[in-house]
Scaffold this active site. Structure first.
Site, PDB file in Angstrom:
ATOM      1  N   THR A   1      29.340 -43.432 -22.510  1.00  0.00           N
ATOM      2  CA  THR A   1      27.870 -43.210 -22.410  1.00  0.00           C
ATOM      3  C   THR A   1      27.564 -41.993 -23.404  1.00  0.00           C
ATOM      4  O   THR A   1      26.661 -42.070 -23.991  1.00  0.00           O
ATOM      5  CB  THR A   1      27.317 -42.893 -20.956  1.00  0.00           C
ATOM      6  OG1 THR A   1      27.632 -44.069 -20.177  1.00  0.00           O
ATOM      7  CG2 THR A   1      25.749 -42.970 -21.140  1.00  0.00           C
TER       8      THR A   1
ATOM      9  N   HIS B   1      27.265 -43.503 -26.599  1.00  0.00           N
ATOM     10  CA  HIS B   1      26.077 -44.126 -26.923  1.00  0.00           C
ATOM     11  C   HIS B   1      24.887 -43.257 -26.943  1.00  0.00           C
ATOM     12  O   HIS B   1      24.272 -43.607 -28.196  1.00  0.00           O
ATOM     13  CB  HIS B   1      25.666 -44.825 -25.586  1.00  0.00           C
ATOM     14  CG  HIS B   1      26.624 -46.125 -25.524  1.00  0.00           C
ATOM     15  ND1 HIS B   1      26.203 -47.300 -26.081  1.00  0.00           N
ATOM     16  CD2 HIS B   1      27.490 -46.346 -24.638  1.00  0.00           C
ATOM     17  CE1 HIS B   1      26.958 -48.214 -25.722  1.00  0.00           C
ATOM     18  NE2 HIS B   1      27.874 -47.810 -24.842  1.00  0.00           N
TER      19      HIS B   1
END
Length: 331
Positions: A39, A42
């Protein structure tokens, strides 16, 4: 203090950053180890995390360290306590919090996502989000409690029995955690779909009975399919691989714009159960116990270790480094 600050999409630099000030119910943690999550990558590339990200921000929601300052109303912790952090902060008043679904909180905040996190030397954390760790647990292990907690939340959404044939799609860090938990359930068989040859030995060691290349999975059928990649082709494969009455857990984090092609008739005729899983509600203590009891090994899954000074270059070159799991360590 030093911190690796995300200034914008693909823009991170190490800066002298403001030392945090704790409120009455918070503590200051000297960060000892911080995991780098998919993440985080991301977010680095401009996508949202568990909540919307507003640079400049210090990322890092997988963290552990030592309590060095305590807010005036904190009685549950002392200076010197070694702690693992649950990063997620819930409002307690929205309809989801009030119906015991806090992880779906409408006002979700998170350390390392909406407020500065573990990619800095010190971090401000609500005392309620700190969990003491055993003396024998390393800070690296304690930092990886959070991702294990997320996996625990996911595995609680599926039913496993001694008759279950399980397919795990993706043999990276998350797939390796799922593999260990599934193995602990004494299921009938475990197959892992993973293209990287260099991961095979570890996957077999962790409990896989068969490791196959994704190109060879098309004819595989499983009672339970756990998708840990987040790509369209792997999610579509997960649905196709499930037998009649099968369960599919879509755990991999896809980009927000990703869509997949699934036959509604297959879902109908096979009576499939398809579930998602989001973050880690009420799993931190259990994850600590599983690591402490050596039921789940996280230490040997770490493939890369970085200093904070190395972090901006590493984040930019992450795919080429072939990282399975990386941590940042502080002295």
């Amino acid at each position: 203090m030093k911190a690796a600050v995300l200034q914008g999409t693909k823009q991170m630099e190490v800066l002298d950053w403001q030392y945090p000030i704790a409120s009455s119910q918070e503590v200051i943690v000297k960060v000892k180890s911080c995991g780098i999550c998919g993440t985080d990558q991301h977010i680095y590339h401009g996508h949202p995390g568990s909540a919307e990200v507003q640079p400049p921000i210090v990322l890092g929601h997988e963290l552990a360290g030592e309590v060095v300052e305590i807010g005036s109303e904190v009685s549950s912790l002392q200076k010197g306590d070694r702690v693992s952090i649950d990063p997620n902060i819930y409002c307690g008043t929205c309809q989801y919090c009030r119906s015991n679904r806090v992880h779906l909180c409408s006002n979700l905040q998170a350390v390392g996502v909406t407020r500065d996190g573990g990619m800095g030397e010190y971090c401000r954390v609500p005392a309620a989000n700190c969990y003491r760790i055993p003396e024998e647990m390393t800070f690296e292990e304690a930092a990886l409690v959070e991702p294990l907690g997320c996996v625990l939340h996911g595995i609680k959404k599926i039913h496993l029995s001694s008759l279950s044939k399980v397919l795990i799609i993706g043999g990276g860090f998350i797939g390796q955690l799922f593999l260990q938990l599934v193995k602990h359930q004494n299921v009938a068989s475990i197959m892992v779909s993973e293209p990287a040859e260099n991961k095979k030995e570890l996957l077999y060691k962790l409990g896989a009975e068969e490791v196959v290349h994704p190109m060879n999975v098309s004819s595989v059928e499983a009672d339970v399919v756990i998708e840990c990649v987040g790509r369209p082709e792997s999610m579509e494969l997960a649905v196709k691989s499930a037998v009649k009455g099968g369960q599919v857990l879509l755990f991999g984090v896809a980009a927000p714009e990703t869509t997949i092609s699934v036959s509604p008739f297959d879902i109908f005729s096979k009576e499939l159960t398809i579930k998602g899983s989001f973050i880690n509600p009420y799993t931190q203590e259990e994850a600590i116990a599983l690591i402490a009891k050596k039921v789940v090994d996280v230490q040997s899954l770490i493939s890369h270790r970085f200093t904070i000074e190395e972090l901006p270059e590493a984040m930019g070159d992450y795919p080429n480094l072939r990282v399975s799991k990386a941590v940042i360590n502080y002295s």
